[in-house]
Design a protein around this motif. Structure first.
Motif, PDB file in Angstrom:
ATOM      1  N   SER A  55       0.947  -1.340   0.147  1.00 48.97           N
ATOM      2  CA  SER A  55      -0.196   0.214  -0.074  1.00 48.97           C
ATOM      3  C   SER A  55       0.820   1.428  -0.012  1.00 48.97           C
ATOM      4  O   SER A  55       2.085   1.199   0.368  1.00 48.97           O
ATOM      5  CB  SER A  55      -0.818  -0.128   1.148  1.00 48.97           C
ATOM      6  OG  SER A  55      -0.112   0.373   2.231  1.00 48.97           O
ATOM      7  N   VAL A  56       0.344   2.559  -0.382  1.00 45.95           N
ATOM      8  CA  VAL A  56       1.059   3.694  -0.609  1.00 45.95           C
ATOM      9  C   VAL A  56       0.829   4.314   0.605  1.00 45.95           C
ATOM     10  O   VAL A  56      -0.320   4.569   1.267  1.00 45.95           O
ATOM     11  CB  VAL A  56       0.442   4.454  -1.621  1.00 45.95           C
ATOM     12  CG1 VAL A  56       1.101   5.923  -1.647  1.00 45.95           C
ATOM     13  CG2 VAL A  56       0.514   3.861  -2.949  1.00 45.95           C
ATOM     14  N   ASN A  57       2.031   4.961   1.222  1.00 43.94           N
ATOM     15  CA  ASN A  57       1.944   5.578   2.679  1.00 43.94           C
ATOM     16  C   ASN A  57       2.868   6.723   2.465  1.00 43.94           C
ATOM     17  O   ASN A  57       3.905   6.677   1.849  1.00 43.94           O
ATOM     18  CB  ASN A  57       2.471   4.431   3.736  1.00 43.94           C
ATOM     19  CG  ASN A  57       1.561   3.525   3.912  1.00 43.94           C
ATOM     20  OD1 ASN A  57       0.656   3.337   4.536  1.00 43.94           O
ATOM     21  ND2 ASN A  57       2.149   2.354   3.049  1.00 43.94           N
ATOM     22  N   ALA A  58       2.395   7.943   3.231  1.00 45.45           N
ATOM     23  CA  ALA A  58       3.541   9.089   3.204  1.00 45.45           C
ATOM     24  C   ALA A  58       3.868   9.513   4.671  1.00 45.45           C
ATOM     25  O   ALA A  58       3.206   9.514   5.415  1.00 45.45           O
ATOM     26  CB  ALA A  58       2.636  10.142   2.468  1.00 45.45           C
ATOM     27  N   VAL A  59       5.168   9.747   4.421  1.00 49.11           N
ATOM     28  CA  VAL A  59       5.770  10.274   5.681  1.00 49.11           C
ATOM     29  C   VAL A  59       6.137  11.712   5.322  1.00 49.11           C
ATOM     30  O   VAL A  59       6.895  11.928   4.450  1.00 49.11           O
ATOM     31  CB  VAL A  59       6.913   9.642   6.463  1.00 49.11           C
ATOM     32  CG1 VAL A  59       7.551   9.882   7.464  1.00 49.11           C
ATOM     33  CG2 VAL A  59       6.771   7.829   6.176  1.00 49.11           C
ATOM     34  N   VAL A  60       5.665  12.459   6.305  1.00 47.91           N
ATOM     35  CA  VAL A  60       5.350  14.157   5.845  1.00 47.91           C
ATOM     36  C   VAL A  60       6.110  14.786   6.884  1.00 47.91           C
ATOM     37  O   VAL A  60       5.701  14.680   8.249  1.00 47.91           O
ATOM     38  CB  VAL A  60       3.874  14.667   5.590  1.00 47.91           C
ATOM     39  CG1 VAL A  60       4.133  16.027   5.329  1.00 47.91           C
ATOM     40  CG2 VAL A  60       3.642  13.861   4.559  1.00 47.91           C
ATOM     41  N   VAL A  61       6.972  15.807   6.485  1.00 43.08           N
ATOM     42  CA  VAL A  61       7.888  16.534   7.510  1.00 43.08           C
ATOM     43  C   VAL A  61       7.234  17.964   7.713  1.00 43.08           C
ATOM     44  O   VAL A  61       7.021  18.574   6.655  1.00 43.08           O
ATOM     45  CB  VAL A  61       9.453  16.539   7.045  1.00 43.08           C
ATOM     46  CG1 VAL A  61       9.985  17.456   8.297  1.00 43.08           C
ATOM     47  CG2 VAL A  61      10.046  15.371   7.229  1.00 43.08           C
ATOM     48  N   ARG A  62       6.693  18.151   8.743  1.00 45.31           N
ATOM     49  CA  ARG A  62       6.042  19.677   9.133  1.00 45.31           C
ATOM     50  C   ARG A  62       7.211  20.534   8.817  1.00 45.31           C
ATOM     51  O   ARG A  62       8.348  20.311   9.293  1.00 45.31           O
ATOM     52  CB  ARG A  62       5.297  19.712  10.131  1.00 45.31           C
ATOM     53  CG  ARG A  62       5.920  19.722  11.498  1.00 45.31           C
ATOM     54  CD  ARG A  62       5.065  19.648  12.477  1.00 45.31           C
ATOM     55  NE  ARG A  62       4.162  18.751  12.977  1.00 45.31           N
ATOM     56  CZ  ARG A  62       4.362  17.648  13.933  1.00 45.31           C
ATOM     57  NH1 ARG A  62       5.709  17.522  14.261  1.00 45.31           N
ATOM     58  NH2 ARG A  62       3.520  16.854  14.080  1.00 45.31           N
ATOM     59  N   GLN A  63       6.765  21.661   7.957  1.00 43.29           N
ATOM     60  CA  GLN A  63       7.693  22.873   8.214  1.00 43.29           C
ATOM     61  C   GLN A  63       8.136  23.470   9.473  1.00 43.29           C
ATOM     62  O   GLN A  63       6.913  23.749  10.235  1.00 43.29           O
ATOM     63  CB  GLN A  63       7.306  24.114   7.113  1.00 43.29           C
ATOM     64  CG  GLN A  63       8.120  24.181   5.883  1.00 43.29           C
ATOM     65  CD  GLN A  63       7.333  25.053   5.163  1.00 43.29           C
ATOM     66  OE1 GLN A  63       6.438  25.807   5.433  1.00 43.29           O
ATOM     67  NE2 GLN A  63       7.645  25.088   3.805  1.00 43.29           N
ATOM     68  N   LYS A  64       9.040  23.843   9.915  1.00 41.65           N
ATOM     69  CA  LYS A  64       9.204  24.555  11.247  1.00 41.65           C
ATOM     70  C   LYS A  64       8.805  25.879  11.181  1.00 41.65           C
ATOM     71  O   LYS A  64       8.912  26.525  10.039  1.00 41.65           O
ATOM     72  CB  LYS A  64      10.935  24.528  11.542  1.00 41.65           C
ATOM     73  CG  LYS A  64      11.228  22.901  11.725  1.00 41.65           C
ATOM     74  CD  LYS A  64      12.512  22.728  12.449  1.00 41.65           C
ATOM     75  CE  LYS A  64      12.575  21.153  12.882  1.00 41.65           C
ATOM     76  NZ  LYS A  64      12.853  20.394  11.586  1.00 41.65           N
ATOM     77  N   ASN A  65       8.161  26.289  11.889  1.00 35.62           N
ATOM     78  CA  ASN A  65       7.739  27.719  12.029  1.00 35.62           C
ATOM     79  C   ASN A  65       6.695  27.980  11.069  1.00 35.62           C
ATOM     80  O   ASN A  65       6.484  29.084  10.803  1.00 35.62           O
ATOM     81  CB  ASN A  65       8.698  28.884  11.919  1.00 35.62           C
ATOM     82  CG  ASN A  65       9.975  28.376  12.897  1.00 35.62           C
ATOM     83  OD1 ASN A  65       9.760  27.905  13.908  1.00 35.62           O
ATOM     84  ND2 ASN A  65      11.192  28.615  12.203  1.00 35.62           N
ATOM     85  N   ALA A  66       5.958  27.083  10.418  1.00 32.50           N
ATOM     86  CA  ALA A  66       5.027  27.261   9.481  1.00 32.50           C
ATOM     87  C   ALA A  66       3.830  27.862  10.063  1.00 32.50           C
ATOM     88  O   ALA A  66       3.012  27.494  10.879  1.00 32.50           O
ATOM     89  CB  ALA A  66       4.655  26.142   8.678  1.00 32.50           C
ATOM     90  N   ALA A  67       3.373  29.084   9.749  1.00 33.83           N
ATOM     91  CA  ALA A  67       2.558  29.800  10.724  1.00 33.83           C
ATOM     92  C   ALA A  67       0.907  29.342  10.030  1.00 33.83           C
ATOM     93  O   ALA A  67       0.903  29.093   8.689  1.00 33.83           O
ATOM     94  CB  ALA A  67       2.537  31.415  10.248  1.00 33.83           C
ATOM     95  N   GLY A  68       0.229  28.951  11.112  1.00 34.99           N
ATOM     96  CA  GLY A  68      -1.187  28.674  10.761  1.00 34.99           C
ATOM     97  C   GLY A  68      -1.388  27.173  10.048  1.00 34.99           C
ATOM     98  O   GLY A  68      -2.596  26.809  10.104  1.00 34.99           O
ATOM     99  N   ALA A  69      -0.182  26.608   9.366  1.00 29.90           N
ATOM    100  CA  ALA A  69      -0.677  25.273   8.723  1.00 29.90           C
ATOM    101  C   ALA A  69      -0.877  23.990   9.605  1.00 29.90           C
ATOM    102  O   ALA A  69       0.530  23.948  10.392  1.00 29.90           O
ATOM    103  CB  ALA A  69       0.410  25.386   7.770  1.00 29.90           C
ATOM    104  N   ILE A  70      -1.726  23.327   9.841  1.00 28.45           N
ATOM    105  CA  ILE A  70      -1.816  22.190  10.621  1.00 28.45           C
ATOM    106  C   ILE A  70      -1.788  21.051   9.794  1.00 28.45           C
ATOM    107  O   ILE A  70      -2.787  20.989   8.717  1.00 28.45           O
ATOM    108  CB  ILE A  70      -3.053  22.148  11.485  1.00 28.45           C
ATOM    109  CG1 ILE A  70      -2.981  23.641  12.238  1.00 28.45           C
ATOM    110  CG2 ILE A  70      -3.139  21.185  12.163  1.00 28.45           C
ATOM    111  CD1 ILE A  70      -4.248  23.666  13.122  1.00 28.45           C
ATOM    112  N   LEU A  71      -0.895  20.173   9.678  1.00 24.54           N
ATOM    113  CA  LEU A  71      -0.879  19.013   8.728  1.00 24.54           C
ATOM    114  C   LEU A  71      -1.590  17.840   9.410  1.00 24.54           C
ATOM    115  O   LEU A  71      -1.396  17.290  10.476  1.00 24.54           O
ATOM    116  CB  LEU A  71       0.736  18.730   8.606  1.00 24.54           C
ATOM    117  CG  LEU A  71       1.217  19.618   7.313  1.00 24.54           C
ATOM    118  CD1 LEU A  71       2.823  19.037   7.216  1.00 24.54           C
ATOM    119  CD2 LEU A  71       0.753  19.387   6.174  1.00 24.54           C
ATOM    120  N   THR A  72      -2.217  17.494   8.505  1.00 22.21           N
ATOM    121  CA  THR A  72      -3.019  16.196   9.161  1.00 22.21           C
ATOM    122  C   THR A  72      -2.931  15.042   8.205  1.00 22.21           C
ATOM    123  O   THR A  72      -3.222  15.437   6.855  1.00 22.21           O
ATOM    124  CB  THR A  72      -4.545  16.452   9.808  1.00 22.21           C
ATOM    125  OG1 THR A  72      -5.401  16.843   8.635  1.00 22.21           O
ATOM    126  CG2 THR A  72      -4.440  17.249  10.646  1.00 22.21           C
TER     127      THR A  72
END
Ligand code: MCA
Ligand code: AMP
Length: 502
Positions: A440-457
């Motif tokens: 199956s396809v799976n993604a490991v995503v790195v959140r940007q440091k200090n990204a204002a307002g962006a909530i990664l889910t």
């Protein structure tokens, strides 16, 4: 005459009323129907002013009409370019701009997007076939005659372009000639002992090599009939298998059949051959199938770039966990990274050579040159070994590729799209083992440091990709992290991620 259609049609039964496609609703397309309908559509294509060698792209559902569109394209001397109906804007835009077809055939529900994209790409003709085999293409073909003179083609002329995703994220169009397809069709027809009265249960999609070429060419060369179903469904397969003698599928089909209550020896009472391919068949599935049905699945191995390369024997031992021997006319060698042939049992890179191997990637001469050795071997990107008896086993891939339910997904394409999302620093897309789809396809995503307002889910990432990419490429799971493991060279260690999330 080297036109593949003529080669196939020479083996159609004399009786025009002989069945070719038997549909779920009981309707039957005879060989006479196939000849006549392909003649009318070929007449239409020729009348549109397309020149020999122009592309006919089709993003349509599997119907007898769409199968006949393939044959008509061959008859008219054009090049068939099938596209998965699951493809969305991002994918279609690329294919139409890259292949510049003379005609694009779509489903009516795609019309607004198709209008926009064909105009943008300069595609002059747009026609429709709907999911019931009706539509503007069929209407426009109706006045044309039943006696279209199939256009002369040579074995080196192009018959089809099939896009396979590229490791760099850009899809590559594999160019297949009339000769490539004809030689593989004849080999498989003979090697798998196709015989009068065979009935193939056809449940594969018809936008890939497996369903379009391997399955259909064997049936047409045999002049026999197939139960032509719109898609795979395990319950339906169990009901229909007693009428069939041959079945072809990807491993997921066999896993699902085994999960079907009541599927047993008796369900397969007339079957003489079960073929599996497109992805690795797990040893446990192979063994469980023998136990449940008494049938030993024949596993074979191939690629869009050349059809089938190897097969377990029809007569003789079919070994689980292997893909058998090179097919007649195809050479297979296993080499180390310096190009030296490996000793028996040693793992190396699989390379192939033969008249079935494609002539290159559409408008990518450099990429083509990279994928062939100086002495004409094609580098498959698969890794394997040959045992003391000559059986070849695929043990992995050197290319970064995930095969989910028999469909190929190239991580780079998805990583590029995820990386462009707000709040994402980078990502790694990995395959994890999956009971139904194999991987199956799976993604490991790195959140940007200090990204204002962006909530990664997970939900946010998935929602952003839907509508842009075909659904089978959408990650089943998304893990949001602070960084990715890297080796000393700075390369992301996908093996570490696979272990961590498996
Ligand atoms: C459908 N979905 C998938 C896949 N198929 N997800 C991951 N991998 C898949 N393969 C998702 C849909 O997007 C949808 O998600 C949900 O599953 C249900 O969709 P549905 O269409 O109902 O699925 P299905 O009918 O159960 O299809 C699964 C399938 C099908 C039967 C395994 O994918 C299939 O027929 N695969 C065979 C492909 C094939 O022919 N490969 C040969 C390539 P959502 O609910 O989110 O919308 S030729 C080749 O490889 C070489 C040459 C060779 O050797 O043969
Ligand atoms: P495609 O690009 O769709 O033509 O997929 C071709 C790839 O599918 C091959 O390069 C292999 O990695 C894989 N494949 C096909 N058949 C098998 C098989 N029987 N076992 C393992 N992998 C396979």
């Amino acid at each position: 005459m080297d036109n593949l259609y003529e080669i196939l049609a020479a083996r159609f039964p004399r009786d025009p009323d002989a069945s070719c496609m038997i549909l779920a609703d009981g309707r039957v397309w005879t060989y006479g129907d196939v000849r006549r309908a392909s003649s009318r559509i070929a007449g239409l294509i020729a009348a549109l002013g397309l020149k020999a060698g122009d592309r006919v792209a089709a993003q349509v559902e599997k119907t007898p009409e769409s199968m006949v569109l393939y044959l008509a394209t061959l008859r008219a001397g054009m090049v068939f370019l099938p596209l998965n109906p699951a493809y969305q804007r991002h994918e279609l835009e690329y294919f139409l701009n890259d292949a510049k077809p003379g005609l694009f055939v779509c489903r009516p529900q795609l019309r607004p997007l198709a209008n926009e994209l064909t105009q943008q790409a300069g595609v002059p003709h747009l026609l429709e076939i709907d999911d019931n085999g009706k539509g503007s293409l069929i209407d426009a073909a109706a006045p044309f005659g039943d006696d279209f003179a199939t256009v002369q083609r040579h074995s080196g002329d192009l018959a089809a372009i099939l896009y396979t995703s590229g490791t760099t994220g850009r899809s590559k169009g594999a160019m297949l000639t009339h000769g490539n397809l004809a030689v593989n069709a004849r080999t498989l027809h003979a090697f798998w002992h196709f015989q009068p009265g065979d009935m193939l249960l056809h449940m594969l999609p018809t936008f890939h090599v497996h369903g379009l070429f391997v399955a259909i060419h064997c049936v047409l060369l045999n002049g026999s009939a197939m139960l032509f179903e719109a898609k795979f469904d395990a319950k339906r397969a169990r009901q229909l298998l007693p009428q069939a003698t041959v079945f072809m599928g990807v491993p997921t089909y066999y896993v699902r059949l085994l999960g079907e209550p009541g599927f047993d020896h008796d369900s397969c009472r007339h079957i003489r051959l079960f073929v599996s391919g497109s992805a690795p068949l797990l040893r446990e599935t192979f063994d469980a199938f023998i136990e449940r049905t008494g049938h030993t699945i024949l596993e074979r191995y191939g690629m869009t770039e050349g059809g089938m390369f190897t097969s377990n024997p029809y007569v003789g031992e079919r070994r689980g966990g292997t893909v058998g021997f090179p097919l007649p006319g195809t050479e297979v060698r296993i080499v180390d990274d310096d190009g030296k042939v490996c000793k028996t049992g040693v793992i190396g890179n699989i390379q192939v050579r033969g008249d079935n191997v494609f002539v290159g990637y559409w408008q990518m001469p450099e990429k083509t040159a990279e994928e062939f050795t100086a002495d004409g071997w094609f580098k498959t990107g698969d890794v394997g070994r040959r045992d003391g008896h000559g059986y070849i086993a695929i043990v992995g891939r050197s290319k970064d590729l995930i095969i989910s339910g028999g469909l190929n997904v190239y991580p780079k394409e998805i990583e590029d799209m995820i990386d462009a999302l707000p709040g994402v620093a980078e990502s790694a897309v990995i395959g994890l083992s999956h009971a139904d789809f194999g991987e199956s396809v799976n993604a490991v995503v790195v959140r940007q440091k200090n990204a204002a307002g962006a909530i990664l889910t997970q939900a946010g990432v998935i929602a952003a990709l839907k509508g842009e990419l075909a659904n089978f490429k959408i990650p089943k799971r998304v893990f949001v992290v602070d960084d990715l493991p890297r080796n000393a060279m700075g390369k992301v260690q996908k093996n570490v991620l696979r272990e961590r999330y498996s």
